[in-house]
Design an enzyme around this catalytic site. Structure first.
Site, PDB file in Angstrom:
ATOM      1  N   ASP A 140       0.818  -1.217   0.000  1.00 34.07           N
ATOM      2  CA  ASP A 140       0.000   0.000   0.000  1.00 34.07           C
ATOM      3  C   ASP A 140       0.850   1.265   0.000  1.00 34.07           C
ATOM      4  O   ASP A 140       0.526   2.237  -0.693  1.00 34.07           O
ATOM      5  CB  ASP A 140      -0.983  -0.002   1.170  1.00 34.07           C
ATOM      6  CG  ASP A 140      -0.307  -0.238   2.515  1.00 34.07           C
ATOM      7  OD1 ASP A 140       0.842  -0.696   2.535  1.00 34.07           O
ATOM      8  OD2 ASP A 140      -0.944   0.036   3.540  1.00 34.07           O
ATOM      9  N   THR A 168       2.282  -7.887  -2.067  1.00 37.49           N
ATOM     10  CA  THR A 168       2.320  -7.847  -0.616  1.00 37.49           C
ATOM     11  C   THR A 168       1.753  -9.133  -0.058  1.00 37.49           C
ATOM     12  O   THR A 168       0.830  -9.705  -0.631  1.00 37.49           O
ATOM     13  CB  THR A 168       1.510  -6.649  -0.069  1.00 37.49           C
ATOM     14  OG1 THR A 168       1.448  -6.730   1.350  1.00 37.49           O
ATOM     15  CG2 THR A 168       0.095  -6.629  -0.623  1.00 37.49           C
ATOM     16  N   ILE A 169       2.317  -9.591   1.054  1.00 36.41           N
ATOM     17  CA  ILE A 169       1.777 -10.779   1.709  1.00 36.41           C
ATOM     18  C   ILE A 169       0.702 -10.403   2.722  1.00 36.41           C
ATOM     19  O   ILE A 169       0.060 -11.273   3.302  1.00 36.41           O
ATOM     20  CB  ILE A 169       2.876 -11.598   2.422  1.00 36.41           C
ATOM     21  CG1 ILE A 169       3.474 -10.810   3.589  1.00 36.41           C
ATOM     22  CG2 ILE A 169       3.942 -12.041   1.446  1.00 36.41           C
ATOM     23  CD1 ILE A 169       4.409 -11.620   4.461  1.00 36.41           C
ATOM     24  N   ASP A 170       0.486  -9.110   2.944  1.00 39.51           N
ATOM     25  CA  ASP A 170      -0.422  -8.657   3.994  1.00 39.51           C
ATOM     26  C   ASP A 170      -1.891  -8.744   3.615  1.00 39.51           C
ATOM     27  O   ASP A 170      -2.758  -8.729   4.477  1.00 39.51           O
ATOM     28  CB  ASP A 170      -0.106  -7.205   4.381  1.00 39.51           C
ATOM     29  CG  ASP A 170       1.324  -7.042   4.843  1.00 39.51           C
ATOM     30  OD1 ASP A 170       1.865  -8.010   5.387  1.00 39.51           O
ATOM     31  OD2 ASP A 170       1.888  -5.959   4.656  1.00 39.51           O
TER      32      ASP A 170
END
Length: 206
Positions: A140, A168-170
């Site tokens: 982000d 992103t892994i989030d």
């Protein structure tokens, strides 16, 4: 300080760690939850040598598609384009890093492009290198930088087109346009068969 993580009750919690009384209902249910073994590992299996990877076999895709193009990598991410720190990513430069993972080829950064001076520095770099496009890969924060740069470049009538690539892994970029980003599925589904950990440094979430 050595901190031990509790996994399925196998390792007793040290006296200084979190006590059960502070757990939420969700945490209490999760602490002894046994994660399933991936289906592929439940039965005997063998490795089969396949054909060479296409990634390793195509060292210069860019030149095949757009001859004469130059690919630059900005060292440290946003800091690189602001400070004009970059390297030409030739096949010879890239080869030692191919299929190795990690961020050490040009490294990454957490810098935010916020002030008029920083936007101008990025614009100067784009103009100096005669960039047709700028590809920003990240989560982000990175894609916020990409969005703001795109707006700023357009306002300055620069030809540089900015593309944001969600990585992103989030899972914090999920939306109608981005149902999932690469990295997230692997982080959610790949588990270790034995979940006992010993940490040499304390973690701030313990």
């Amino acid at each position: 300080m050595v901190v031990a993580l509790v996994a399925n009750g196998d390792i007793p919690a040290p006296a200084t760690s979190r006590v059960a009384s502070v757990y939420s209902e969700f945490q209490a249910n999760r602490i002894d939850h046994t994660l399933p073994l991936p289906t592929v590992l439940r039965n005997p299996f063998k490795f089969v040598k396949g054909p060479p990877s296409s990634a390793a076999g195509n060292p210069d895709y860019l030149q095949e598609r757009a001859k004469g193009s130059v690919l630059y990598g900005f060292r440290g991410g946003p800091a690189g384009i602001m400070k004009g720190k970059y390297v030409e990513l030739t096949p010879e430069y890239i080869y030692p890093y191919r299929n190795q993972g990690g961020f050490d080829m040009i490294c990454n950064g957490r810098d935010k492009i916020e002030t008029p001076e920083q936007f101008q520095q990025a614009a100067d770099t784009a103009a100096k290198l005669d960039l047709d496009g700028l590809l920003v890969i990240g989560g982000d924060d990175s894609n916020t930088n990409a969005c703001l740069l795109a707006e700023n470049f357009r306002g300055k009538n620069l030809k540089t087109q900015v593309i944001g690539c969600p990585k992103t892994i989030d899972g914090d970029l999920k939306c109608k346009e981005v149902p999932i980003s690469f990295g997230f599925d692997t982080a959610c589904k790949v588990t270790a068969t034995k979940r006992n950990f010993l940490l040499l440094e304390p973690l701030n979430f313990l």
